[in-house]
Design an enzyme around this catalytic site. Sequence first.
Site, PDB file in Angstrom:
ATOM      1  N   ASP A  51      10.386   5.027  -7.031  1.00  0.00           N
ATOM      2  CA  ASP A  51       9.592   5.956  -7.545  1.00  0.00           C
ATOM      3  C   ASP A  51       9.664   7.315  -6.988  1.00  0.00           C
ATOM      4  O   ASP A  51       9.150   8.434  -7.649  1.00  0.00           O
ATOM      5  CB  ASP A  51       8.081   5.547  -7.935  1.00  0.00           C
ATOM      6  CG  ASP A  51       7.310   5.382  -6.460  1.00  0.00           C
ATOM      7  OD1 ASP A  51       8.120   5.391  -5.342  1.00  0.00           O
ATOM      8  OD2 ASP A  51       6.083   5.075  -6.322  1.00  0.00           O
ATOM      9  N   LYS A 120       8.968  -3.875  -6.570  1.00  0.00           N
ATOM     10  CA  LYS A 120       8.270  -3.401  -5.209  1.00  0.00           C
ATOM     11  C   LYS A 120       6.982  -2.710  -5.737  1.00  0.00           C
ATOM     12  O   LYS A 120       6.818  -2.010  -6.523  1.00  0.00           O
ATOM     13  CB  LYS A 120       9.015  -2.725  -4.391  1.00  0.00           C
ATOM     14  CG  LYS A 120       8.404  -1.907  -3.033  1.00  0.00           C
ATOM     15  CD  LYS A 120       9.524  -1.390  -2.226  1.00  0.00           C
ATOM     16  CE  LYS A 120       9.806   0.030  -2.340  1.00  0.00           C
ATOM     17  NZ  LYS A 120       8.670   0.951  -2.501  1.00  0.00           N
ATOM     18  N   GLU A 189       7.505   1.671   6.065  1.00  0.00           N
ATOM     19  CA  GLU A 189       7.810   3.231   6.304  1.00  0.00           C
ATOM     20  C   GLU A 189       7.086   4.065   7.125  1.00  0.00           C
ATOM     21  O   GLU A 189       5.671   3.930   7.285  1.00  0.00           O
ATOM     22  CB  GLU A 189       7.377   3.703   4.665  1.00  0.00           C
ATOM     23  CG  GLU A 189       7.818   5.031   4.661  1.00  0.00           C
ATOM     24  CD  GLU A 189       8.056   5.751   2.993  1.00  0.00           C
ATOM     25  OE1 GLU A 189       7.817   4.972   2.198  1.00  0.00           O
ATOM     26  OE2 GLU A 189       8.222   6.936   3.015  1.00  0.00           O
TER      27      GLU A 189
END
Length: 271
Positions: A51, A120, A189
Amino acid sequence: MSVQKDIKRITTHQLQAMKQRGEKISMLTAYDFSMATIFDEAGIDVLLVGDSASNVMAGHETTLPITLDQMIYHAQSVVRGIKRAFVVVDMPFGSYQGNSSEALRSAIRIMKESGGHGIKLEGGSEIKDSIVRILSAGIPIMGHLGLTPQSIYKFGTYTVRAKEEEEANKLIEDALLLQELGCFSIVLEKIPSELAKKVAEQLTIPIIGIGAGPHVDGQVLVAHDMLGINKEFKPRFLRRYADLHTIMTDAVTNYIADVKNRDFPNEKEAY
Ligand code: KIV
């Protein structure tokens, strides 16, 4: 280690086997046919229709505005370009939080309309119901913990997450939960390297890092960042493998000059 290009198609089982034999998994974002074709031919294992398209393709400040229809459009283009890579499609903000029926509907639309191989989504225990529902339809899920950009307005900044013990413990619990529920992999992340190492060692599913250090099972980067298309974005974790910004600027500058100077097209370039 050389790329095993002889593998016909990467599957979740092959990704799992790569973790077991200690082969690192390579993953990049892709949003369109041409780039997906190049990355696939180079031998990338996983392509993420991220995204982050909201930022690098559409120019938005955050990932929040991109819609399910727009994600499906990008994913269709990527799928048409690949022969070997496993394609994961990000579920956009608002398409899975809060309502598991809606989450399942969104995931089914992605799988049916794009031809992607898995999805995801961002978060842990708070989206458990959506994860269970989507997995029950046989759709492979990659989790995403640590810095989760869809929650940027909650975090307030894009700085490193889970530096404090409480958040680190919650991240480990969430990672274990995602594995227990049946997710095939997790992206971590921007978290401390030691925490990522602990998660990768405790879990049996592949852990893919971005800004999570070297001790995880694979790495992902946003293609536009690693190719140097974006000049401004320079986080510490990013390694630039090309300076496409300069290469493209020079090419376009030369083209403009050739057109203005009547140098292009020449006789050989005309019919
Ligand atoms: O959307 C994206 O590009 C991502 C990566 C940063 C993992 O989720």
